[in-house]
Scaffold this active site. Structure first.
Site, PDB file in Angstrom:
ATOM      1  N   LYS A  33       0.905  -1.151  -0.076  1.00 36.27           N
ATOM      2  CA  LYS A  33       0.029  -0.128  -0.078  1.00 36.27           C
ATOM      3  C   LYS A  33       0.994   1.185  -0.008  1.00 36.27           C
ATOM      4  O   LYS A  33       1.872   1.168   0.554  1.00 36.27           O
ATOM      5  CB  LYS A  33      -0.902  -0.296   1.294  1.00 36.27           C
ATOM      6  CG  LYS A  33      -2.168   0.864   1.134  1.00 36.27           C
ATOM      7  CD  LYS A  33      -3.121  -0.034   0.426  1.00 36.27           C
ATOM      8  CE  LYS A  33      -4.679   0.628   0.132  1.00 36.27           C
ATOM      9  NZ  LYS A  33      -5.537  -0.356  -0.063  1.00 36.27           N
TER      10      LYS A  33
HETATM   11  N1  GLU Z   1      -7.289  -0.244  -3.394  1.00 34.02           N
HETATM   12  C1  GLU Z   1      -8.008  -1.438  -3.459  1.00 34.02           C
HETATM   13  C2  GLU Z   1      -7.810  -2.052  -2.270  1.00 34.02           C
HETATM   14  O1  GLU Z   1      -7.826  -1.599  -1.294  1.00 34.02           O
HETATM   15  C3  GLU Z   1      -7.443  -1.992  -4.838  1.00 34.02           C
HETATM   16  C4  GLU Z   1      -6.105  -2.325  -4.873  1.00 34.02           C
HETATM   17  C5  GLU Z   1      -5.717  -3.032  -6.212  1.00 34.02           C
HETATM   18  O2  GLU Z   1      -6.572  -2.903  -7.036  1.00 34.02           O
HETATM   19  O3  GLU Z   1      -4.418  -3.323  -6.187  1.00 34.02           O
HETATM   20  O4  GLU Z   1      -8.202  -3.436  -2.459  1.00 34.02           O
END
Ligand code: GLU
Length: 429
Positions: free
Chosen positions: A118
């Site tokens: 993240k």
């Molecule tokens: N931000 C989204 C999540 O928390 C998508 C992450 C992604 O597609 O890599 O799952």
């Protein structure tokens, strides 16, 4: 003369925030139930890599402001790490690390060949002009450049970021290497290798698993009422697709509060008014005003928290009146609240399952980029449906076999897959 060497255990102080503590407490509980190897337990509680960057940005008035950004890779034992980038004033290292850990379990649970990551920048994006936002994004992308890449770590949108932000990251990365690299981020615009269905994917996934939960509880979607906290990408698409599926969406909210209409809100019309005039939900005049706290306590069939973490706590959990809690957001429920809800008999579809539609279609996008071959919208919906409903039923069977909650079942399945990968690869060096 002998020297005494002071051995210290790795400290997690820099990460120690409420959201990180929640992620670790969930992990500890699942690891205990799995009887997980203690060495592995110590490692998986911590991220593999954390990068903190300073992002100097030339503001429109000529001054330079420095923002703080992060990219945390929690695990890469099963493949490149994957996860969104969040722009929000409350972003901090602990929160990003918690979200990265949840991505690891989420990808493993869905069977995607990814670890978790993240990123985030501590910024209020709506306070920046479009050109300031672009300069901030490009400099952030340049600072995290050594960590990311289609085979290393693949960012995507999260709270406060969108397809345009992904396009700037893709361009910045491509300028560094000298050719177009589509697979470096997902959630991109279609013109540069985005996927059909990615934008609505998280909301569509929330609806698919909710439909399975309703079927399991022998309830009819046509009779279901739905309340949604959050009206960003996840909340608004969940609302639209819930209505298309036959449910009645009775309340939605954003940071300023929400609106309630017992007869059901007309979501396409609501979106039109909300978007065209840049109004608050209240100004759309399509229902009675209610606060976010009141929305959570509405009498409804399905409650979807689709905003930030730790919204349902020991303070309000006892007042919830939903039959199903479908967690569109990451970490919306604290562990204390979880226990209260289970005692009340609320059927919980945990975040790492309920909101996995986003990363599942991100995976499709990455595969399409690598193949340079793009799929039809119908193929994407069908494959998303198959992966997420299978994950739902596997979790449900695991929960009943182990006599545990849906949340623990989801975490245990995810953690177990990651543990197997670590044990089979062995410890380097
Ligand atoms: N931000 C989204 C999540 O928390 C998508 C992450 C992604 O597609 O890599 O799952």
């Amino acid at each position: 003369m002998s020297e005494t060497v002071q051995v210290t255990r790795p400290t997690t102080n820099e990460l120690d925030t409420p959201t990180y503590r929640l992620a670790v407490a969930q992990f500890d509980q699942a690891a205990e139930a799995l009887n997980l190897d203690p060495n592995l337990r110590q490692r998986l509680k911590l991220p593999q890599r954390s990068l903190i960057v300073s992002i100097p940005v030339r503001m429109d008035n000529g001054s330079v402001e420095v923002f703080t950004g992060y990219r945390v890779q929690h695990d890469s034992s099963r493949g490149p790490s994957k996860g969104g980038i969040r722009y929000h004033p409350d972003v901090n290292l602990g929160e990003v690390a918690a979200l990265a850990m949840w991505m690891t379990w989420k990808c493993a649970l869905a069977g995607l060949p990814y670890g978790g990551a993240k990123g985030g920048v501590k910024v209020a994006p709506k306070k920046l002009s479009r050109s300031e936002l672009q300069r901030l994004t490009r400099r952030y992308a340049a600072e995290i450049f050594p960590l990311i890449g289609p085979d290393k770590d693949v960012p995507a949108p999260d709270v406060g970021t969108d397809a345009q932000v992904m396009a700037w990251i893709m361009d910045t990365y491509s300028q560094q290497v000298g050719y177009a690299v589509q697979g470096v981020v997902t959630g991109k615009p279609l013109s540069i290798g985005g996927s059909l269905g990615r934008e609505e994917a998280t909301g569509r996934g929330v609806v698919y698993v909710t439909m399975e939960a309703l079927r399991h509880l022998k309830m009819d979607i046509e009779k279901a009422t739905v309340a949604i906290q959050g009206f960003g990408n996840v909340g608004s698409n969940t609302a639209l697709i819930m209505q298309e599926a036959g449910a009645k969406v009775i309340a939605v909210s954003d940071v300023t509060g929400g609106i309630y209409n017992a007869k059901g809100l007309d979501i396409p019309e609501l979106l039109r008014r909300y978007r065209t005039n840049g109004q608050t939900l209240r100004d759309t005049k399509m229902g009675d005003f209610l606060t976010n706290e009141e929305l959570l306590q509405l009498n409804c069939t399905v409650l979807v928290p689709a905003a930030l973490s730790e919204q349902i706590t020991e303070k309000n959990a006892a007042n919830l009146r939903c039959r199903i809690l479908a967690e569109g957001a990451n970490g919306p429920t604290t562990l204390e609240a979880d226990r209260i809800l289970i005692d009340k008999g609320v059927f919980i579809i945990p975040d790492i399952l309920a909101n996995s539609g986003g990363v599942i279609v991100s995976y499709f996008e990455w595969v399409q980029d690598a193949q340079r071959f793009f799929w039809k919208a119908k193929d994407i919906q069908e494959r998303l449906h198959e992966i997420i409903t299978n994950a739902f039923h596997r979790t449900l069977s695991f929960a009943s076999a182990k006599k545990t909650s849906m949340r623990m079942a989801a975490l245990m399945s995810g953690i177990d897959k990651v543990a197997q990968a670590h044990l089979q690869r062995g410890l380097y060096p």
